[in-house]
Design a protein around this motif. Structure first.
Motif, short mmCIF file in Angstrom:
data_model
loop_
_atom_site.label_atom_id
_atom_site.label_comp_id
_atom_site.label_asym_id
_atom_site.label_seq_id
_atom_site.Cartn_x
_atom_site.Cartn_y
_atom_site.Cartn_z
N ILE A 8 0.83 -1.20 0.00
CA ILE A 8 0.00 0.00 0.00
C ILE A 8 0.86 1.25 0.00
O ILE A 8 0.58 2.21 -0.70
N VAL A 9 1.91 1.26 0.81
CA VAL A 9 2.86 2.37 0.83
C VAL A 9 4.22 1.83 0.40
O VAL A 9 4.53 0.66 0.62
N ARG A 52 -5.48 6.30 -1.64
CA ARG A 52 -4.55 5.96 -2.72
C ARG A 52 -4.76 6.89 -3.91
O ARG A 52 -3.78 7.34 -4.53
N TRP A 91 -3.23 10.21 -3.24
CA TRP A 91 -1.77 10.13 -3.27
C TRP A 91 -1.25 10.04 -4.70
O TRP A 91 -0.23 10.62 -5.03
N GLN A 92 -1.97 9.35 -5.59
CA GLN A 92 -1.48 9.07 -6.93
C GLN A 92 -1.84 10.14 -7.96
O GLN A 92 -1.07 10.38 -8.87
N PRO A 114 -3.36 -4.38 -3.48
CA PRO A 114 -2.96 -3.08 -2.94
C PRO A 114 -1.80 -2.42 -3.67
O PRO A 114 -1.74 -1.22 -3.76
N ARG A 151 -0.42 -0.76 -9.73
CA ARG A 151 -0.42 0.60 -10.25
C ARG A 151 -1.59 0.76 -11.21
O ARG A 151 -1.89 -0.14 -11.98
N SER A 198 -1.15 6.66 -12.53
CA SER A 198 0.12 6.97 -11.86
C SER A 198 1.24 7.16 -12.84
O SER A 198 1.22 6.79 -13.94
#
Length: 147
Positions: A45-46, A116, A119-120, A140, A143, A147
């Motif tokens: 996830i991260v 997500r 963030w992306q 998770p 991509r 992105s």
């Protein structure tokens, strides 16, 4: 002559060593999931900016024995429950596993996907990316095209 039953476990005996083992395995899950952020071969996830071969190796090593032991313990407890209350195992599993699964699917997963997407994607594309994630959920670390 009566048989001595003092060595036989009672039906309500608690197996404390299994509780301790489960607790240790659960706590080992914390460094495992933290190390996934630095994994060189598995998306998570991260993701950290740099990969770490040592942390990747440590995460895989702990995962190699942690999950099989969890499954063995689960099988042991399932067998005990079936012996104590033969007809209630399926109902118990449905309540104890099904309710949290449904709650997470409805409440938590969309929020994780929104995070997500934030963030992306660029701010103007967050809603589109989030809706596409909701329509086609993936693992998770996958991509998306945004992105």
């Amino acid at each position: 002559m009566t048989a001595d039953r003092s060595c036989e476990p009672s039906k309500n005996e608690r197996h404390h060593y299994l509780d301790y083992l489960r607790a240790i395995l659960m706590f080992l899950g914390i460094p495992y999931h933290a190390a996934l952020a630095f994994s060189s071969h598995q998306a998570w996830i991260v993701e950290a900016e740099r990969d770490s071969a040592l942390l990747s190796w440590a995460a895989q090593l702990s995962h190699t024995f942690r999950m099989p032991v969890f499954l063995l313990i689960a099988g042991f407890f399932a067998m005990m429950l079936c012996q104590r209350r033969p007809g209630s195992w399926w109902r118990s599993r449905l309540v104890r596993l099904g309710v949290p699964l449904a709650a997470a699917t409805i409440l938590i997963n969309p929020l994780l996907m929104l995070g997500r997407a934030l963030w992306q994607a660029e701010p103007s594309q967050v809603l589109d990316l989030w809706l596409s994630m909701l329509a086609t959920p993936a693992s998770p670390g996958c991509r998306t095209s945004g992105s």
